[in-house]
Scaffold this active site. Structure first.
Site, PDB file in Angstrom:
ATOM      1  N   GLY A 103     -32.748  37.409   3.680  1.00 36.19           N
ATOM      2  CA  GLY A 103     -31.718  36.692   2.932  1.00 36.19           C
ATOM      3  C   GLY A 103     -31.883  36.697   1.426  1.00 36.19           C
ATOM      4  CD  GLN A 104     -35.981  38.923  -2.659  1.00 31.40           C
ATOM      5  OE1 GLN A 104     -36.618  39.501  -1.783  1.00 31.40           O
ATOM      6  NE2 GLN A 104     -36.412  38.832  -3.897  1.00 31.40           N
ATOM      7  CB  THR A 105     -28.792  37.141  -2.747  1.00 29.21           C
ATOM      8  OG1 THR A 105     -29.186  35.930  -3.407  1.00 29.21           O
ATOM      9  CG2 THR A 105     -28.356  36.843  -1.315  1.00 29.21           C
ATOM     10  CG  HIS A 110     -35.985  33.602  -6.318  1.00 31.94           C
ATOM     11  ND1 HIS A 110     -35.670  34.937  -6.108  1.00 31.94           N
ATOM     12  CD2 HIS A 110     -35.094  32.887  -5.603  1.00 31.94           C
ATOM     13  CE1 HIS A 110     -34.621  35.007  -5.304  1.00 31.94           C
ATOM     14  NE2 HIS A 110     -34.255  33.774  -4.976  1.00 31.94           N
ATOM     15  CG  HIS A 112     -35.471  28.805  -2.708  1.00 34.01           C
ATOM     16  ND1 HIS A 112     -34.219  28.622  -3.229  1.00 34.01           N
ATOM     17  CD2 HIS A 112     -35.595  30.136  -2.469  1.00 34.01           C
ATOM     18  CE1 HIS A 112     -33.593  29.793  -3.294  1.00 34.01           C
ATOM     19  NE2 HIS A 112     -34.418  30.731  -2.844  1.00 34.01           N
TER      20      HIS A 112
END
Length: 145
Positions: A103-105, A110, A112
């Protein structure tokens, strides 16, 4: 907290490889390895990102020094949010979307830090397991343990 921590008013422009320029009002802290930034599209109030300053895409690309510093920033961020948000968070989701399949866009590492509160969702059990919804309610399986 790392020694090079900077507070509001002391920062030059922050430009990160894949994120681009970060608005100064979103920057909570930074040092030579990471920037701690309010998420532009927060899941909850206080949703914060700890972003690598260099062009590393995945966790495995971080150096040992970066991995150690990341842990320092996670703790700092939780303490900062706990002392500045009202009400104070009752829990946190901590995590990484590591790669496109996860799901890394944005192709820059980074991490969360997402503040959580009792009642913010009807049933928080399963937490990050909800990324694959039919696996989330593991406690309902016949032989869960």
């Amino acid at each position: 907290m790392p020694e090079n921590h900077q507070r509001e008013g002391e920062r030059p422009r922050l430009i990160l490889p894949a994120f681009g320029e970060i608005e100064s009002e979103r920057v909570l802290a930074e040092d030579d390895l990471f920037a701690v930034v309010q998420d532009k599209y927060p899941v909850t109030p206080g949703h914060t990102l700890i972003i690598a300053r260099r062009a590393a895409t995945r966790f495995e690309q971080l150096t040992d020094a970066e991995k150690a510093r990341l842990l320092t920033w996670i703790g700092w961020t939780q303490r900062e949010l706990g002392s500045t948000l009202s009400p104070s968070p009752e829990g946190y989701n901590l995590g990484v979307n590591d790669g496109t399949a996860a799901g890394q866009t944005i192709p820059q590492f980074h991490f969360h830090v997402i503040p959580r509160y009792v009642g913010d969702v009807p049933d928080p059990r399963g937490g990050v397991r909800w990324v694959i919804a039919d696996k989330a309610r593991y406690w309902q399986a016949k032989s869960a343990f």
